[in-house]
Enzyme design. Structure first.
Site, mmCIF file in Angstrom:
data_model
loop_
_atom_site.group_PDB
_atom_site.id
_atom_site.type_symbol
_atom_site.label_atom_id
_atom_site.label_comp_id
_atom_site.label_asym_id
_atom_site.label_seq_id
_atom_site.Cartn_x
_atom_site.Cartn_y
_atom_site.Cartn_z
ATOM 1 N N GLY A 79 7.213 5.120 8.037
ATOM 2 C CA GLY A 79 6.360 6.298 8.189
ATOM 3 C C GLY A 79 6.548 6.929 9.551
ATOM 4 N N SER A 80 5.498 7.573 10.039
ATOM 5 C CA SER A 80 5.613 8.327 11.287
ATOM 6 C C SER A 80 5.679 7.392 12.497
ATOM 7 C CB SER A 80 4.418 9.264 11.428
ATOM 8 O OG SER A 80 3.227 8.515 11.489
ATOM 9 N N THR A 81 6.316 7.870 13.549
ATOM 10 C CA THR A 81 6.380 7.108 14.799
ATOM 11 C C THR A 81 4.976 6.907 15.366
ATOM 12 O OG1 THR A 81 8.640 7.800 15.258
ATOM 13 C CG2 THR A 81 7.317 7.168 17.154
ATOM 14 N N GLU A 82 4.148 7.924 15.202
ATOM 15 C CA GLU A 82 2.775 7.854 15.716
ATOM 16 C C GLU A 82 2.019 6.664 15.099
ATOM 17 O OE1 GLU A 82 0.719 11.253 14.325
ATOM 18 O OE2 GLU A 82 -1.166 10.743 15.331
ATOM 19 N N GLY A 107 3.406 4.219 13.398
ATOM 20 C CA GLY A 107 4.187 3.004 13.678
ATOM 21 C C GLY A 107 3.757 2.343 14.978
ATOM 22 N N GLU A 110 10.233 15.814 15.138
ATOM 23 C CA GLU A 110 10.559 15.675 13.721
ATOM 24 C C GLU A 110 9.744 16.695 12.922
ATOM 25 O OE1 GLU A 110 9.347 12.040 11.503
ATOM 26 O OE2 GLU A 110 11.414 12.049 10.804
ATOM 27 N N LYS A 152 0.845 -1.198 0.000
ATOM 28 C CA LYS A 152 0.000 0.000 0.000
ATOM 29 C C LYS A 152 0.874 1.239 0.000
ATOM 30 C CE LYS A 152 -1.818 2.780 2.953
ATOM 31 N NZ LYS A 152 -1.727 4.027 2.155
HETATM 32 P P1 NAI Z 1 1.990 8.442 8.077
HETATM 33 O O1 NAI Z 1 2.849 7.655 9.002
HETATM 34 O O2 NAI Z 1 0.587 8.739 8.485
HETATM 35 O O3 NAI Z 1 1.918 7.708 6.640
HETATM 36 C C1 NAI Z 1 2.782 6.688 6.192
HETATM 37 C C2 NAI Z 1 1.967 5.554 5.610
HETATM 38 O O4 NAI Z 1 1.159 4.976 6.619
HETATM 39 C C3 NAI Z 1 0.989 5.961 4.496
HETATM 40 O O5 NAI Z 1 0.968 4.935 3.520
HETATM 41 C C4 NAI Z 1 -0.341 6.030 5.224
HETATM 42 O O6 NAI Z 1 -1.447 5.832 4.373
HETATM 43 C C5 NAI Z 1 -0.194 4.892 6.203
HETATM 44 N N1 NAI Z 1 -1.055 4.959 7.392
HETATM 45 C C6 NAI Z 1 -1.486 6.066 8.046
HETATM 46 N N2 NAI Z 1 -2.248 5.714 9.105
HETATM 47 C C7 NAI Z 1 -2.304 4.365 9.120
HETATM 48 C C8 NAI Z 1 -2.926 3.407 9.970
HETATM 49 N N3 NAI Z 1 -3.648 3.782 11.008
HETATM 50 N N4 NAI Z 1 -2.748 2.099 9.699
HETATM 51 C C9 NAI Z 1 -2.008 1.700 8.655
HETATM 52 N N5 NAI Z 1 -1.411 2.551 7.814
HETATM 53 C C10 NAI Z 1 -1.542 3.871 8.033
HETATM 54 O O7 NAI Z 1 2.755 9.786 7.749
HETATM 55 P P2 NAI Z 1 2.114 11.209 7.315
HETATM 56 O O8 NAI Z 1 0.887 11.476 8.106
HETATM 57 O O9 NAI Z 1 2.008 11.209 5.850
HETATM 58 O O10 NAI Z 1 3.261 12.210 7.758
HETATM 59 C C11 NAI Z 1 3.303 12.717 9.096
HETATM 60 C C12 NAI Z 1 4.705 12.784 9.606
HETATM 61 O O11 NAI Z 1 5.245 11.468 9.660
HETATM 62 C C13 NAI Z 1 5.688 13.552 8.748
HETATM 63 O O12 NAI Z 1 5.634 14.924 8.984
HETATM 64 C C14 NAI Z 1 6.984 12.960 9.209
HETATM 65 O O13 NAI Z 1 7.387 13.563 10.409
HETATM 66 C C15 NAI Z 1 6.646 11.512 9.476
HETATM 67 N N6 NAI Z 1 7.010 10.648 8.341
HETATM 68 C C16 NAI Z 1 8.153 9.908 8.426
HETATM 69 C C17 NAI Z 1 8.562 9.149 7.363
HETATM 70 C C18 NAI Z 1 9.810 8.344 7.404
HETATM 71 O O14 NAI Z 1 10.411 8.105 6.359
HETATM 72 N N7 NAI Z 1 10.217 7.843 8.538
HETATM 73 C C19 NAI Z 1 7.829 9.129 6.105
HETATM 74 C C20 NAI Z 1 6.589 9.890 6.129
HETATM 75 C C21 NAI Z 1 6.237 10.622 7.222
#
Ligand code: NAI
Ligand code: MG
Length: 502
Positions: free
Chosen positions: A253-256, A258, A406, A200
């Site tokens: 993705g985000s720690t939150e 994760g 972050e 996804k």
């Molecule tokens: P996110 O962590 O919400 O999104 C990453 C992925 O997780 C996307 O594919 C999203 O659809 C999916 N996702 C979101 N909620 C989910 C859930 N409850 N269950 C399963 N999958 C879910 O990140 P977002 O909201 O786009 O960005 C927010 C912050 O996260 C950024 O400002 C940054 O600080 C951090 N981030 C860190 C990344 C990294 O490479 N470590 C990459 C993207 C964001």
């Protein structure tokens, strides 16, 4: 710039893909619309123009995709395929990605905002190399044999050995900062191990994953081995990671999010790898040439517009050259040309979304309100597109939010320090532990510092350098497990111990 204006800039495959306008889900080797008929819109963050509509997968679609992957794992030809044939399919996919690398880089650029030239040179090259590296592991998955030591059967004749077996169905949930690259970091080891996958991509950047699905089809993978479903986090990602037939989740993705995924996985004992956020320090020691340090620090934060999990977002410079290095970094920042990703003159593009732009500008304001001084940059650039000025902040205290959280944008926090122990403690003083760089040629100091740094990667005189064979992942709240290298492969395998009494 709207889509009709840019087609002449695109390669044939990218243009043909975009001209289709709407895109379906790739499940069991076939394309189908979402059960609900719903679609999501994806925009070009440089122009805010809509570039495509993708299917918004609902729980029924997730179930269909997971069941296809489950069937492909347990019943299809994939499970019986010789490792060398798995390797050959993976290498064919890598060749196809290479053939269409320019088109993939262009679509990545339009969807994410990053430079197409940089996407071609970095994202695509790294993706291709990672897939080829992992393909090589398919034929090198070994168990071991052991002379037995069963304490209560000393005279028994026993043959004892271990088998490594693929964990099963993998759910890969990836972010928008390196969409195709992150997908391949998960798909590569999963395929090498013999797993099947439901991928996804992020809702902001779904397009290159769909192009990848086409190449998976062209490469000749059996149906259901790789499935790609588009949708958002709560509607598609959440039911995917908690599906009982998923055996492993790999998330970046985000720690939150994760943490949410980690909890969901624990309920089903689903194996999980989490590659999460960071607040990585760049540590400049007192022997370093200030110009070298400044160029390195600028690159560490401004590469990919700061939207890098291991971005060097905290700069610690020895106080004797703090002012000089900060002035030079600010100079680098001020000279960066912002523009559309297809413009070869643009050095930095927009952030991925309006939400991310607002989030990053919000952090700059929080910094100001807590007393930070803006040396350069300081907010949005222009009125159209999600551009943010490369920004350098000083006057920041260790407990300020901009020093701890972050930001995930082109915002650097620069702070002076006095001695080595102090800087090690301050470098570790965040919940994160993804990466850190040390800038020095003093061998003794560098080696004393490396063991003190709580981070999954330490770079010396470079930052964010990656290699397909070197494990990448976090200490502390930056994650759980590793991508890349043999460590990643291991996380897609189970170990079975076998005792045969003769
Ligand atoms: P996110 O962590 O919400 O999104 C990453 C992925 O997780 C996307 O594919 C999203 O659809 C999916 N996702 C979101 N909620 C989910 C859930 N409850 N269950 C399963 N999958 C879910 O990140 P977002 O909201 O786009 O960005 C927010 C912050 O996260 C950024 O400002 C940054 O600080 C951090 N981030 C860190 C990344 C990294 O490479 N470590 C990459 C993207 C964001
Ligand atoms: Mg989110």
């Amino acid at each position: 710039m709207d889509l009709s204006d840019i087609h002449h800039l695109l390669s044939e495959r990218a243009s043909a893909f975009l001209q289709r306008g709407t895109h379906d889900l790739f499940i069991d080797g076939q394309w189908s619309a979402a059960h609900s008929g719903q679609r999501l819109t994806t925009v070009n963050p440089a122009s805010e123009a809509v570039i495509a509509q993708v299917a918004n997968a609902c729980p029924q679609d997730v179930d269909r995709a997971v069941r296809a992957a489950h069937r492909a794992f347990h019943e299809g030809p994939w499970g019986r395929m010789r490792p060398v044939d798995r390797e050959r399919l993976m290498l064919r996919l890598a060749d196809l990605i290479e053939t269409h690398a320019q088109a993939l880089a262009e679509v990545e650029s339009l969807d994410n905002g990053k430079s197409a030239a940089i996407a071609r040179a970095v994202d695509l090259n790294m993706a291709i190399d990672s897939l080829r590296y992992m393909a090589g592991w398919a034929t090198k998955i070994d168990g071991l044999t052991r002379e037995h030591n069963v304490p209560f059967a000393p005279d028994a004749q026993m043959f004892t050995y271990t088998r490594r077996e693929p964990v099963g169905v993998v759910a890969a949930v990836v972010p928008w900062n390196f969409p195709l690259l992150m997908a391949l970091w998960k798909i590569g080891p999963a395929l090498a191990a013999g797993c099947t996958i439901v991928l996804k991509p992020a809702e902001q950047t779904p397009l290159t994953a769909l192009m990848l699905a086409e190449l998976v089809q062209e490469a000749g993978f059996p149906p259901g081995v790789v499935n790609v479903i588009t949708g958002d986090g709560p509607g598609t990602g959440a039911p995917l990671v908690s599906h009982p037939l998923v055996n492993k989740v790999s998330f970046t993705g985000s720690t939150e999010v994760g943490k949410l995924i980690g909890h969901a996985c624990m309920d089903n004992m689903t194996r999980v790898t989490l590659e999460l956020g960071g607040k990585s320090p760049v540590i400049v020691l007192d022997d370093c040439d200030p110009a070298t340090a400044a160029a390195g620090a600028a690159n560490a934060i401004f590469f990919n517009h700061g939207q890098v999990c291991c971005a060097g977002s905290r700069l610690y410079v020895h106080k004797k050259m703090f002012d000089r290095v900060v002035a030079d970094v600010a100079d680098h920042a001020a000279k960066l040309t912002l523009g559309h990703g297809l413009d070869p003159g643009a050095q930095m593009g927009p952030l991925v979304s309006q939400e991310q732009m607002e989030r990053v500008c919000g952090y700059i304001d929080i910094g100001r309100s807590q007393g930070a001084e803006v040396v350069t940059g300081g907010g949005r650039a222009g009125q159209r597109g999600y551009f943010v000025q490369p920004t350098v902040l000083t006057g920041v205290q260790p407990d300020h939010r901009v020093a701890r959280e972050e930001i995930f944008g082109p915002v650097l926090v620069a702070m002076p320090y006095d001695d080595l122990d102090e800087v090690a403690a301050r470098a570790n003083d965040t919940p994160f532990g993804l990466g850190a760089s040390i800038w020095s040629n003093n061998l003794s100091k560098v080696h004393r510092l490396i063991p003190k740094i709580q981070a999954g990667t330490v770079w010396v005189n470079c930052h964010s350098t990656l290699d397909p064979g070197m494990p990448f992942g976090g200490y502390k709240q930056s994650g759980f497990g590793r991508d890349l290298g043999r460590a990643a492969l291991d996380s897609y395998l189970e170990t079975k111990s076998v005792f045969i009494q003769l």
